[in-house]
Design an enzyme around this catalytic site. Structure first.
Site, PDB file in Angstrom:
ATOM      1  N   GLU A  45     -11.775  80.968  15.813  1.00  0.00           N
ATOM      2  CA  GLU A  45     -12.363  82.269  15.434  1.00  0.00           C
ATOM      3  C   GLU A  45     -13.884  82.246  15.611  1.00  0.00           C
ATOM      4  O   GLU A  45     -14.523  81.264  15.235  1.00  0.00           O
ATOM      5  CB  GLU A  45     -12.013  82.553  13.964  1.00  0.00           C
ATOM      6  CG  GLU A  45     -12.444  83.927  13.472  1.00  0.00           C
ATOM      7  CD  GLU A  45     -12.094  84.159  12.001  1.00  0.00           C
ATOM      8  OE1 GLU A  45     -11.800  83.177  11.283  1.00  0.00           O
ATOM      9  OE2 GLU A  45     -12.097  85.324  11.565  1.00  0.00           O
ATOM     10  N   LYS A 118      -9.072  92.010  14.702  1.00  0.00           N
ATOM     11  CA  LYS A 118      -8.543  91.534  13.410  1.00  0.00           C
ATOM     12  C   LYS A 118      -8.237  92.712  12.488  1.00  0.00           C
ATOM     13  O   LYS A 118      -9.116  93.528  12.191  1.00  0.00           O
ATOM     14  CB  LYS A 118      -9.586  90.606  12.792  1.00  0.00           C
ATOM     15  CG  LYS A 118      -9.158  89.880  11.528  1.00  0.00           C
ATOM     16  CD  LYS A 118     -10.247  88.855  11.160  1.00  0.00           C
ATOM     17  CE  LYS A 118      -9.906  88.038   9.934  1.00  0.00           C
ATOM     18  NZ  LYS A 118     -10.933  86.978   9.684  1.00  0.00           N
ATOM     19  N   CYS A 155      -7.139  84.545  11.767  1.00  0.00           N
ATOM     20  CA  CYS A 155      -7.439  83.988  10.440  1.00  0.00           C
ATOM     21  C   CYS A 155      -6.713  84.701   9.285  1.00  0.00           C
ATOM     22  O   CYS A 155      -5.517  84.500   9.124  1.00  0.00           O
ATOM     23  CB  CYS A 155      -8.944  83.941  10.240  1.00  0.00           C
ATOM     24  SG  CYS A 155      -9.442  82.736   8.967  1.00  0.00           S
TER      25      CYS A 155
END
Lengths: 296, 296
Positions: A45, A118, A155
């Site tokens: 990330e 994300k 994540c």
């Protein structure tokens, strides 16, 4: 149909303050992965940047870049040269001035195959992401590449079974989790190990629930909080690749830069889905409340 | 608010052909659990019966019983006498003649707190459940008891993150999985261990994703296929209790009758949900396709 087995790579690195050096290290890792026969490379990330979300500082918006931009251009060149698909997580600035925590997927011909922005954004002490990132607006949409349909998540998404399931329902062949997660130094060893183990376990479970291989790439190294308010983060590395029964195929150590290579068997994943046919039996007639925040 | 820590028990047993003996063993285990201070007892799936779903035989419908019926009456008596909540999975015959794979929840005063009827029904070689059981019609509804709100699910449900999530969204304090799962004897040791490990991992992940303790109870022992068509099932036991980070608190062996006792800390579960606040960040605006069988 993608060839099987497919050699894949995750590159976990400790970053330095110099993003050019971090990018160069990623390019070098791409060559090393290709030399080893890998056809897919997952970076961590925000791969070329320090994890700047430890503090709230609007100067950090200067770190964002467009797509295409410097990082994707450098990686496109090596992707094309080495016929390697590269998943490159970065801090995206859109022309509109909106910022996202994004994974750019570069196909093996160097073209941009697609973006994942994300969707689930954390906001906890040391992880002030809601300040920096607008939640993704592209949904849970896998991205077609030369090595298959990639279910790229980022994540915090890894804690949400919904995300993995939606990628699987859309035909993802592999789930990928670039990550930046680590220990809060004051926590004791038992708490630290419970957290790391939880992080591994839930991602293995996404493999199991969806009969898909998972590649997870987490940064390593200690990064101080530039504001000095918090004790910094000890990123726990431990990047891994697992198969469709959640079986670990390869795993890196917590504290070493690693070019982690593993073979994944996509034919095996299809076989497992017939052996334990969960998808046949989902009670979609009874799942309506999954779109509610609570059933209270 | 339920007292914390709460002592809980799972009783895994190898069953015999005589259901009265199996029921007596469960009653004895209830006394042993209460003697140890437990206030909640989870029995295994179809606890007093051989796993008759290995073959298709309409004579097996004779094994079903009403609720209330012989099993719940015997267990109600010990529940009341020992102030113990008991989750009793059995083969339910409704007055309408409909059959379910059901868990009856008996409160600590001996009353029937509620039923959960297995929602996800498997149908695989040796697990011909679609022949016997109508899929549950009570939804994913937790059951209130003296020790808290119980999210009772049954076996195959454990492979579906949707089920655990819906129980959590409805305020479950604990997830419980009575189970009957085992090895196909011809599978090699590696395949057998991958399966057992997958079974443990995905249930630990339900704990993690929902910040809830999990109690899982699986039968043990070998049971032959009465039809002789299949090589029987070696049930792998391995019942366990884990905490809200998926951390194992107690676990039984694969092959021993066990009264497994553990302390679960419900206050800790609430604390973990604040520490890693997944429920804050669910993207319910983007989950609509979870009620579809595929997004293709």
């Amino acid at each position: 149909m993608t060839k099987s087995p497919l050699k894949v790579c995750a590159y976990q690195q400790a970053v330095t303050a110099g993003r050019d050096a971090n990018l160069s290290a990623a390019v070098a890792a791409a060559h090393e992965a290709a030399d080893a026969g890998a056809r897919l490379l997952l970076l961590q990330e925000l791969f070329a940047l320090p994890y700047f979300c430890q503090s709230i500082d609007n100067a950090h918006f200067e770190l964002a870049e467009p797509v295409p931009g410097p990082a994707t251009k450098a990686l496109s060149a090596v992707a094309r040269a080495r016929e390697l698909v590269i998943v490159a997580p970065l801090f995206e600035q859109r022309p509109s001035g909106v910022f996202h925590n994004t994974a750019a997927v570069i196909d093996s011909d160097g073209s941009l195959a697609g973006l994942y922005r994300k969707m689930h954004i954390p906001d906890d002490p040391g992880y002030y992401e809601k300040y920096y990132f607008t939640p993704g607006d592209l949904g849970f949409t896998p991205i077609d590449t030369a090595v298959g349909r990639l279910g790229v998540l980022v994540c915090w998404d890894q804690w949400f079974p919904e995300a993995a399931r939606l990628m699987a329902l859309a035909g993802a062949d592999i789930l990928l989790y670039p990550t930046a997660i680590g220990w809060h130094p004051p926590d004791d060893d038992n708490e630290q190990e419970r957290q790391r183990e939880a992080w591994i376990t839930i991602q293995r479970a996404h493999a199991i629930a969806n009969a898909l291989p998972v590649i997870s790439c987490n940064r390593t190294g200690f990064e101080a909080d530039p504001s000095g308010a918090l004790p910094g983060i000890e990123f726990w590395g431990s990047s891994f690749v697992c198969g469709p029964q959640g079986e670990i195929l390869a795993q890196a150590q917590p504290n070493e830069d690693t070019v982690l290579v593993a073979d994944i068997d996509l034919a095996r994943a299809r076989e497992i889905r017939r052996q334990w046919p969960f998808f046949r039996d989902r009670r979609v007639d009874a799942y309506a409340d999954l779109v509610r925040l609570g059933r209270d």
